[in-house]
Enzyme design. Sequence first.
Site, PDB file in Angstrom:
ATOM      1  CB  ALA A  17      -0.929  -0.005   0.930  1.00 19.06           C
ATOM      2  CE  LYS A  18       3.206   6.880  -3.895  1.00 18.00           C
ATOM      3  NZ  LYS A  18       4.267   6.954  -3.627  1.00 18.00           N
ATOM      4  CB  ALA A  19       0.610   3.500   3.707  1.00 15.90           C
TER       5      ALA A  19
END
Length: 298
Positions: free
Chosen positions: A155-157
């Site tokens: 995830a691009k968190a």
Amino acid sequence: MAQYYNENTVLWLDGAILKASEARTDLYGQSLHYGYSVFEGIRSYRTANGKTKIFKAEEHFDRLQRSAAALNMPYRYTTPELIIAAYDILDRNNLQDAYIRPVVYGPANMSFNPNTESFTVIETWEMAPFLGEKLLKVMTSSFQRPNPKGFKIEAKAAGHYVNSIMASHEAKGKGFDEALLTDMNGFIAEGPGANMFFEKGGRLYTPATGNILPGITRATVLELCAELDIPVEQGRYTGADLKQADAAFFCGTAAEVIGWASIDDYTFPQPWKTTQSKKIQQAYKDKVIEKQPKLETI
Ligand code: PMP
């Protein structure tokens, strides 16, 4: 600091068009306090025919949705809705070669309880295409990428980027251009904001997924390898493998394809312009602006 907006810049916030200088967020927000938000980094280009084109728009907004799902965040829009919003905000800001930054973030919430609402903002700023052919001096970081058992690494968190910032600070503080991080097992993984490939004997190698953000540019490079008949392998590689390579590069939406001069004290021996990597760089450059390949004259 870079100038991201001025008095005239507008952004998209949950369907409203607001002046960037007047838009507000909540200082009690869970995302601000705990790094709990997801985002995308997207590029638009002025194409060869003069139109504005968001490169791989669907792939980016689909990943945004997957990132939100991975973090249990309410997600309010479809990919087509967000693509329309992104083109609209580019147009209102009179931008063609631009960076597009959607962020999905939470409301005021100092607890760790899940939210029932989220906010979505889309910001844009100008970004000149391909800033030259400089080769990077890269340093193997003392920081490892986050452990995939501790984070949803695919995830691009936002919170993951504390790791990226620390690694980049360390490299720049030591006189390098950028960092290369290893994974929790010591295999080479990726840069703070880009994936990497290395080249040896005309073949390309890239770290397999599992401990990296599976980049959309990485996927594009794999497609280009197929189109250009360049053999490519995905696997687990060490720093020692890298230090026997002929060439290497980072690839990412913002970085595009950018070659390396060196890793630590090892200088890549093959002149960049003679590498397969350079061919990929050129092909990527052409692809994002939809430049038609020259037709062979028979
Ligand atoms: N790895 C990390 C950690 C990144 O932040 C990025 C940039 N999004 C990438 C790889 C490359 O991903 P993409 O090609 O989708 O931009």
